[in-house]
Design an enzyme around this catalytic site. Structure first.
Site, PDB file in Angstrom:
ATOM      1  N   HIS A   1      61.532  26.865  32.943  1.00  0.00           N
ATOM      2  CA  HIS A   1      61.957  28.233  33.272  1.00  0.00           C
ATOM      3  C   HIS A   1      60.745  29.150  33.081  1.00  0.00           C
ATOM      4  O   HIS A   1      59.879  28.874  32.246  1.00  0.00           O
ATOM      5  CB  HIS A   1      63.078  28.601  32.288  1.00  0.00           C
ATOM      6  CG  HIS A   1      63.723  29.937  32.521  1.00  0.00           C
ATOM      7  ND1 HIS A   1      63.178  31.114  32.074  1.00  0.00           N
ATOM      8  CD2 HIS A   1      64.896  30.276  33.128  1.00  0.00           C
ATOM      9  CE1 HIS A   1      63.979  32.119  32.390  1.00  0.00           C
ATOM     10  NE2 HIS A   1      65.030  31.641  33.036  1.00  0.00           N
TER      11      HIS A   1
ATOM     12  N   GLN B   1      69.240  25.666  27.305  1.00  0.00           N
ATOM     13  CA  GLN B   1      70.316  24.921  27.979  1.00  0.00           C
ATOM     14  C   GLN B   1      70.709  23.666  27.198  1.00  0.00           C
ATOM     15  O   GLN B   1      71.486  22.847  27.702  1.00  0.00           O
ATOM     16  CB  GLN B   1      69.882  24.519  29.400  1.00  0.00           C
ATOM     17  CG  GLN B   1      69.441  25.670  30.278  1.00  0.00           C
ATOM     18  CD  GLN B   1      70.584  26.597  30.687  1.00  0.00           C
ATOM     19  OE1 GLN B   1      71.766  26.317  30.448  1.00  0.00           O
ATOM     20  NE2 GLN B   1      70.236  27.722  31.271  1.00  0.00           N
TER      21      GLN B   1
ATOM     22  N   ASP C   1      62.256  24.413  24.366  1.00  0.00           N
ATOM     23  CA  ASP C   1      63.064  25.491  24.924  1.00  0.00           C
ATOM     24  C   ASP C   1      64.487  24.938  25.025  1.00  0.00           C
ATOM     25  O   ASP C   1      64.806  24.176  25.933  1.00  0.00           O
ATOM     26  CB  ASP C   1      62.505  25.890  26.299  1.00  0.00           C
ATOM     27  CG  ASP C   1      63.435  26.847  27.035  1.00  0.00           C
ATOM     28  OD1 ASP C   1      64.557  27.100  26.550  1.00  0.00           O
ATOM     29  OD2 ASP C   1      63.039  27.316  28.121  1.00  0.00           O
TER      30      ASP C   1
HETATM   31  N1  7TS Z   1      64.815  28.827  29.165  1.00  0.00           N
HETATM   32  C1  7TS Z   1      65.753  28.261  29.931  1.00  0.00           C
HETATM   33  C2  7TS Z   1      65.765  26.768  30.103  1.00  0.00           C
HETATM   34  C3  7TS Z   1      66.730  29.060  30.514  1.00  0.00           C
HETATM   35  O1  7TS Z   1      67.673  28.484  31.252  1.00  0.00           O
HETATM   36  C4  7TS Z   1      66.699  30.460  30.331  1.00  0.00           C
HETATM   37  C5  7TS Z   1      67.672  31.368  31.029  1.00  0.00           C
HETATM   38  C6  7TS Z   1      65.706  30.993  29.499  1.00  0.00           C
HETATM   39  C7  7TS Z   1      64.772  30.143  28.943  1.00  0.00           C
HETATM   40  C8  7TS Z   1      65.642  32.439  29.166  1.00  0.00           C
HETATM   41  O2  7TS Z   1      66.727  32.799  28.373  1.00  0.00           O
HETATM   42  P1  7TS Z   1      66.984  34.307  27.939  1.00  0.00           P
HETATM   43  O3  7TS Z   1      68.304  34.275  27.281  1.00  0.00           O
HETATM   44  O4  7TS Z   1      65.878  34.694  27.020  1.00  0.00           O
HETATM   45  O5  7TS Z   1      66.960  35.109  29.204  1.00  0.00           O
HETATM   46  N2  7TS Z   1      68.215  30.832  32.213  1.00  0.00           N
HETATM   47  C9  7TS Z   1      68.892  31.495  33.167  1.00  0.00           C
HETATM   48  C10 7TS Z   1      69.480  30.844  34.264  1.00  0.00           C
HETATM   49  O6  7TS Z   1      69.421  29.658  34.461  1.00  0.00           O
HETATM   50  N3  7TS Z   1      70.103  31.757  35.030  1.00  0.00           N
HETATM   51  O7  7TS Z   1      69.939  32.955  34.464  1.00  0.00           O
HETATM   52  C11 7TS Z   1      69.203  32.808  33.296  1.00  0.00           C
END
Ligand code: 7TS
Length: 415
Positions: free
Chosen positions: A132, A212, A209
């Site tokens: 991501h 998920q 990370d």
């Molecule tokens: N890493 C992964 C693997 C993610 O899926 C996401 C967000 C993030 C980092 C960032 O997370 P945050 O909570 O700091 O924003 N993924 C997604 C998605 O798949 N659709 O919208 C956000």
């Protein structure tokens, strides 16, 4: 037999949890809502909503500073949540659980506090092609700041990380490996335990990370032996604006603060400042107290259901979803790793993913479309984006049937 029976009972307990999520019980565009966008943000159970409302209605005050009763209650609620999160990921101590605003902030913290002081020109940070953007851009920034180089381990056509190539990139110049537990765009579950062991054999620390990972499988940071593990509250049925950075105490201890302000200091004078102990050193300013209370309630809720039950239920759903989707003509599945979570990206004929998303929404089916903040993945597959259905524990077989029926209607519209 007994094990199979227990598994079935565990699974039906998970399926029953749907009733705990008020947002799932509504009609959208004249149809009962089918929510298949939990990878972006998951819905919250009443237990989380109520815990936050109770805190806001009765106990709210600032933490760590008051002598009065409400401040004590707020501090107890906030620190109680920290201990729940510690237990949830099996960290050795609450000193290792830093509250952040989410995965993104957790990763930036490690980039700026762990890497920036330790990177010299010629050093490397290693990531993979399926990350991501939150696990790419912070490393690009710190590499620019220090003259270090970002290395990218390749993936294959199934969306799996090429392990031999990854290990071949682990030279003595690599100062950190940053890798997803589960890919948000492809659903691939990386064999992180094995990868961490390989990295450690070469003295390379590893950040996982886990955005998920945590909502869908049991995560034991001590068993994994990861150095850092980052995750978000809103993907694990808690509120937005909350998250955790787990870090091994010895590493966190040696890191400088990431932000300056109140609560992260012991003493301040113009001749110098003494920083607070862990984990407060990394929590400058008034934190998101009610959010953290909600996050603690979310972890407790997941514990009450049992992560093994969540994992086995979602695995059945995921297999069913893959099977049903592949039976649709003109379907192209993106992300077909051998070991996968309940995330499926796809393209249907030459229908633009946004059009597909809109037609599905008209039928009450919520999916995400686009590049999913993983543009390098899209570039690898030579596509601008995908439609993506992502499962959580509250989904069921009927949701998947509704998805498939809606896709069949989309096909007819575009025929
Ligand atoms: N890493 C992964 C693997 C993610 O899926 C996401 C967000 C993030 C980092 C960032 O997370 P945050 O909570 O700091 O924003 N993924 C997604 C998605 O798949 N659709 O919208 C956000």
């Amino acid at each position: 037999m007994k094990q199979a029976q227990q598994r079935k009972e565990g699974q039906s307990a998970v399926a029953a949890c749907r009733a705990d999520f008020p947002a799932l019980d509504q009609d959208v565009n004249g149809h009962h809502l089918v929510y298949l966008d939990s990878a972006a943000s998951a819905q919250q159970p009443s237990a989380v909503i109520d815990a936050m409302a109770h805190y806001e209605s009765h106990d709210h005050a600032n933490v760590h500073r008051g002598v009065h009763t409400l401040s004590h209650r707020a501090t107890d609620a906030y620190e109680g949540a920290r201990d729940t999160l510690r237990r949830f990921i099996n960290a050795a101590s609450t000193s290792e659980v830093v509250f952040t605003s989410g995965t993104t902030e957790s990763i930036n913290l490690v980039a700026q506090s762990f890497c920036r002081p330790n990177l010299d020109p010629g050093d490397k940070v290693l990531v993979t092609h399926l990350e991501h953007h939150a696990n790419i851009v912070p490393w690009q920034l710190v590499c620019e700041q220090t003259g270090a180089e970002l290395l990218v381990a390749p993936i294959n056509d199934k969306g799996e990380v090429e392990l031999d190539a990854l290990y071949a990139l682990m030279s003595d110049k690599v100062r950190l490996l940053a890798i997803a537990h589960v890919s948000n765009a492809l659903g691939t579950i990386n064999p992180i335990r094995e990868i961490i062991a390989e990295a450690h054999a070469r003295d390379i620390p590893v950040l996982v990370d886990g955005a998920q990972g945590v909502p869908h499988m049991s995560v034991d940071v001590r068993d994994l032996d990861c150095d850092f593990y980052a995750f978000s509250g809103h993907k694990m049925f808690g509120p937005t604006g909350t998250g955790v950075l787990y870090g091994k105490e010895a590493l966190l201890d040696a890191m400088p603060p990431y932000k300056g302000g109140g609560d992260m200091i012991l003493e301040v004078s113009f001749s110098g400042t003494t920083f607070n102990e862990l984990p407060y050193k990394f929590e400058a300013g008034t934190p998101n107290i009610s959010g953290v209370v909600g996050l603690g309630a979310a972890a407790q809720y997941l514990e009450s259901i049992g992560m093994q039950n969540v994992e086995s239920w979602e695995s059945e759903l995921s297999d069913y979803m893959t099977g049903r989707l592949s039976s649709i003509g003109d379907m192209r599945l993106i992300g077909t790793a051998a070991h996968k979570a309940g995330v499926q990206s796809f393209l249907l004929g030459d229908i633009h993913p946004h059009d597909l998303g809109t037609i599905l929404d008209h039928q009450g089916v919520a999916i995400r479309t686009g590049h999913h903040c993983a543009m390098p993945v899209m570039e690898y597959f030579g596509i601008p984006g995908t439609a993506r259905a992502s499962l959580a524990m509250y989904n069921n077989f009927d949701d998947i049937d509704r998805l498939v029926a809606a896709l069949e209607i989309a096909k007819e519209i575009f025929a």
